[in-house]
Design a protein around this motif. Structure first.
Motif, PDB file in Angstrom:
ATOM      1  N   ASP A  11      -5.522  -1.171  -7.662  1.00 37.11           N
ATOM      2  CA  ASP A  11      -5.570   0.223  -7.213  1.00 37.11           C
ATOM      3  C   ASP A  11      -6.870   0.364  -6.437  1.00 37.11           C
ATOM      4  OD1 ASP A  11      -5.547   2.877  -6.761  1.00 37.11           O
ATOM      5  OD2 ASP A  11      -5.953   3.483  -8.821  1.00 37.11           O
ATOM      6  N   LEU A  12      -6.785   0.263  -5.148  1.00 35.72           N
ATOM      7  CA  LEU A  12      -7.971   0.078  -4.332  1.00 35.72           C
ATOM      8  C   LEU A  12      -7.947   1.000  -3.132  1.00 35.72           C
ATOM      9  CD1 LEU A  12     -10.228  -2.152  -4.068  1.00 35.72           C
ATOM     10  CD2 LEU A  12      -8.639  -3.291  -2.531  1.00 35.72           C
ATOM     11  N   GLU A  13      -9.051   1.696  -2.902  1.00 33.54           N
ATOM     12  CA  GLU A  13      -9.124   2.546  -1.714  1.00 33.54           C
ATOM     13  C   GLU A  13      -9.640   1.686  -0.563  1.00 33.54           C
ATOM     14  OE1 GLU A  13     -11.593   5.939  -2.252  1.00 33.54           O
ATOM     15  OE2 GLU A  13     -11.165   6.670  -0.231  1.00 33.54           O
TER      16      GLU A  13
ATOM     17  N   GLU B 249      -5.119   6.868   1.096  1.00 32.84           N
ATOM     18  CA  GLU B 249      -4.599   5.495   1.156  1.00 32.84           C
ATOM     19  C   GLU B 249      -4.968   4.687  -0.097  1.00 32.84           C
ATOM     20  OE1 GLU B 249      -6.902   4.336   4.454  1.00 32.84           O
ATOM     21  OE2 GLU B 249      -5.647   5.350   5.928  1.00 32.84           O
ATOM     22  N   ARG B 250      -4.040   3.883  -0.562  1.00 35.36           N
ATOM     23  CA  ARG B 250      -4.322   2.979  -1.681  1.00 35.36           C
ATOM     24  C   ARG B 250      -3.666   1.628  -1.418  1.00 35.36           C
ATOM     25  NH1 ARG B 250      -7.366   6.147  -3.069  1.00 35.36           N
ATOM     26  NH2 ARG B 250      -7.879   6.974  -5.117  1.00 35.36           N
TER      27      ARG B 250
ATOM     28  N   GLN C 264     -12.206  -4.022  -8.615  1.00 35.53           N
ATOM     29  CA  GLN C 264     -10.857  -4.143  -9.150  1.00 35.53           C
ATOM     30  C   GLN C 264     -10.634  -5.582  -9.543  1.00 35.53           C
ATOM     31  OE1 GLN C 264      -7.589  -2.441  -9.239  1.00 35.53           O
ATOM     32  NE2 GLN C 264      -9.054  -0.799  -9.669  1.00 35.53           N
TER      33      GLN C 264
ATOM     34  N   GLY D 177       0.814  -1.209   0.000  1.00 35.89           N
ATOM     35  CA  GLY D 177       0.000   0.000   0.000  1.00 35.89           C
ATOM     36  C   GLY D 177       0.845   1.256   0.000  1.00 35.89           C
TER      37      GLY D 177
ATOM     38  N   TYR E  56      -4.747  12.100  -2.533  1.00 37.45           N
ATOM     39  CA  TYR E  56      -5.732  11.036  -2.787  1.00 37.45           C
ATOM     40  C   TYR E  56      -5.918  10.106  -1.586  1.00 37.45           C
ATOM     41  CZ  TYR E  56      -5.487  12.503  -7.627  1.00 37.45           C
ATOM     42  OH  TYR E  56      -5.534  13.242  -8.766  1.00 37.45           O
TER      43      TYR E  56
ATOM     44  N   LEU F 141      -1.043   8.295  -1.226  1.00 41.45           N
ATOM     45  CA  LEU F 141      -0.867   9.176  -2.380  1.00 41.45           C
ATOM     46  C   LEU F 141      -1.223  10.607  -1.985  1.00 41.45           C
ATOM     47  CD1 LEU F 141      -2.604   7.125  -5.239  1.00 41.45           C
ATOM     48  CD2 LEU F 141      -0.155   7.396  -4.847  1.00 41.45           C
TER      49      LEU F 141
ATOM     50  N   VAL G   2      -2.085  -1.244  -3.428  1.00 41.82           N
ATOM     51  CA  VAL G   2      -1.583  -1.308  -4.803  1.00 41.82           C
ATOM     52  C   VAL G   2      -1.137  -2.721  -5.194  1.00 41.82           C
ATOM     53  CG1 VAL G   2      -0.950   1.131  -4.875  1.00 41.82           C
ATOM     54  CG2 VAL G   2       0.733  -0.557  -4.093  1.00 41.82           C
TER      55      VAL G   2
END
Ligand SMILES: NC(=O)c1ccc[n+]([C@@H]2O[C@H](COP(=O)([O-])OP(=O)(O)OC[C@H]3O[C@@H](n4cnc5c(N)ncnc54)[C@H](O)[C@@H]3O)[C@@H](O)[C@H]2O)c1
Ligand SMILES: O=C(O)[C@H](O)COP(=O)(O)O
Length: 532
Positions: free
Chosen positions: A450-452, A439-440, A487, A431, A437, A434, A442
């Motif tokens: 690419d997930l929140e 937390e992601r 995703q 993770g 943007y 960003l 990855v």
């Protein structure tokens, strides 16, 4: 509503902030026995003590809701720290508020010794006008040895200089440069015991400092020296001291602290005219009591409210500059840990955390504790927290490996949590944070995503076949589960693949079971994330 118990006499003014807090109820119950405390402690989220309450393992074990023990003072030798750590209870103290008060008490004791003030007072009020028995000595031009040049020892040294004393200081952390700056001489324990006219100790009681002044040290001291202990009973061996006084080596001793408090009425210090005593009064000034109570109340409030806090004694301290860098990653770290633990059912043998980019240059231990908390929370629930996460993992023989690397895969920061499993496989979640943007996630296992990480997630592993996305969507739709985001990840066409769905509400177990009935689906799991 949080409940806090105050079990020792602590300044009312100092705890006012706690009393005024809308979400806290403070109750004062002073002088309880261990059994009485065990009876009532299950009701409380916080316990505030000074040194009278001995916080035993049994008390901590009974404290089902206990999140924090706050010590309004410095010494935490009355609290079973090991047990608190194992049980995930944070112990905090107030390290600064007692410094000046104790320094002044030690100085008062030194002056009282030099001029026989307690003995002269007692005789005078008894009606005897005796000017011959109390010939004193000056401090001026005398040598003072200070063992333990921390907060209090350093203040004592400063005042001794103002009195024209020569100061010899010993502390494992005292450098030649700092000693020079303070105008004192860096010395060994041996130098001090051989050369000092007065010695004062300001160390904690540890296996190393217990009896640091004992028979061997008294044997080489200057005849007629004087000695003060306002630190902890046991730093100066009590029996050896009495012997040295009786042999005329020590002309006078002043003790504020005892090996066992309160001392028994037949304690040899209590009937020796050359030994003056006070009942552990070092911290007993209005100012100090307010200061320590304010400090500790503020931190207890932070801990109860899950806010950042300082002065924990069972978590290593972190510099504020490092903390401010790490703080933004704490929630992400915990989420990565919890996701990694939930996408597998196999037993975890090793947790490998890798930090890359911005995080590779700071001490990441506090962040690792959050990640471990996330991993272990699957099985320990609310019993795991950042105080005991490291301990719980190690106690279950889970190996922890932390590494740093320069490879960031294009991100400015990257955290990767890999769980090495008993079945030889790995569960990996990566993770990043960003800018702009948030937390992601990855990476999940070998798949780039690419997930929140918010809301309710469903993790599905399946075979990549045309129509599978439609089937999953229809099944969820038929069960009134709305998909907010999706995703998919695959390495090869028609090969192994994953699907992570963000849905608007909790997914009933029966829906997950139906998903697994689809011929392409291997596993379907709901992933519980943290509430924030
Ligand atoms: N009498 C009282 O009411 C009262 C009040 C406050 C503090 N205290 C006690 O005073 C002591 C000192 O408090 P502080 O706030 O200055 O603590 P501190 O941590 O600032 O200083 C203690 C120092 O002792 C040093 N030390 C540790 N082991 C040593 C060794 N083997 N030899 C020499 N030095 C060693 C440490 O390096 C440290 O610098 C503590 O034990 C504390 O509990 C007593
Ligand atoms: O460690 C301390 O802070 C002192 O020994 C003071 O203890 P007290 O709060 O019980 O007076």
């Amino acid at each position: 509503m949080f409940k806090v118990l105050v079990s020792d006499p602590i300044s009312d003014l100092g705890i006012q902030k706690l009393v005024d807090a809308d979400d806290v109820v403070v109750e004062k119950k002073i002088g309880l026995s261990e059994e009485e405390l065990i009876q009532i402690i299950p009701e409380y989220d916080g316990l505030l003590v000074r040194s009278q309450t001995t916080v035993t393992d049994k008390i901590l074990a009974a404290g089902e809701r206990l999140k924090v023990v706050g010590r309004a003072g410095v010494g935490v030798d009355n609290i079973n720290l090991e047990a608190a750590t194992q049980r995930g209870i944070i112990v905090i103290n107030a390290p600064d508020g007692n410094t000046i008060t104790t320094c002044e008490h030690a100085f008062a004791m030194m002056m009282a010794l030099a001029r026989h003030i307690p003995q002269a007072y007692a005789k005078t009020v008894s009606g005897v006008w005796d000017r011959k028995s109390f010939l004193g000595v000056e401090l001026h031009h005398k040598t003072l040895g200070v063992l333990g040049m921390g907060r209090i020892g350093s203040e004592v040294a400063k005042r001794a200089k103002a009195f024209g004393m020569e100061v010899l200081g010993f502390d494992p952390f005292l450098t030649e440069e700092r000693a020079e700056k303070m105008g004192i001489t860096l010395a060994s324990v041996d130098d001090i015991v051989r050369n000092a006219d007065f010695i004062t100790v300001h160390t904690p009681l540890t296996p190393e400092t217990r009896g640091i002044i004992s028979t061997d040290q008294f044997a080489v001291m200057k005849k007629g020296m004087r000695i003060i202990n306002c630190a902890r009973g046991g730093v100066i061996d009590e029996n050896a001291l009495v012997e040295a006084v009786n042999q005329g080596i020590v002309a006078g001793a002043a003790f504020d602290v005892f090996e066992h408090e309160p001392p028994q009425p037949d304690h040899p210090f209590l009937n020796n005219p050359k030994i003056i005593v006070t009942p552990h009064l070092g911290a007993s000034t209005v100012e100090a009591q307010e200061n320590v109570a304010i400090d500790v109340s503020e931190q207890v409030l932070h801990i109860l409210r899950d806010e950042p806090f300082k002065n924990a004694v069972n978590i290593p301290p972190v510099a504020p500059s490092v903390m401010s860098k790490l703080q933004p990653y704490f929630v992400l770290g915990e989420k990565l840990g919890t996701v990694a633990a939930q996408i597998t059912n196999a037993a975890i043998q090793e947790i490998v955390v890798n930090y890359a980019g911005d995080l590779s240059e700071v001490d990441t231990q506090p962040l690792t504790r959050h990640i471990l908390k996330g991993v272990l929370s699957r099985h320990f629930g609310s019993d795991v927290n950042i105080v005991n996460s490291m301990h719980l993992a190690k106690a279950r023989q889970v190996n922890i490996v932390v590494s740093k690397s320069a490879t960031t895969k294009g991100f400015t920061n990257l955290i990767s949590v890999a769980l090495k499993l008993e079945n030889g496989e790995e569960s990996i979640v990566g993770g990043t944070l960003l800018a702009g943007y948030g937390e992601r996630i990855v990476q999940i296992n070998k798949f780039t995503v690419d997930l929140e990480p918010t809301g309710h997630l469903i993790y599905i592993s399946h075979h990549d076949k045309p129509g599978i996305i439609g089937k999953v969507g229809t099944l969820l739709g038929n069960n009134d589960v709305n998909i907010a985001a999706m995703q998919v990840g695959r390495k090869t066409v028609g090969g192994e693949a994953i699907m992570v769905l963000s849905v608007d509400k909790e997914v009933p177990k029966k829906v997950l079971e139906e998903l697994v009935q689809l011929p392409e689906v291997n596993t379907a799991q709901e992933i519980a994330l943290l509430s924030k």
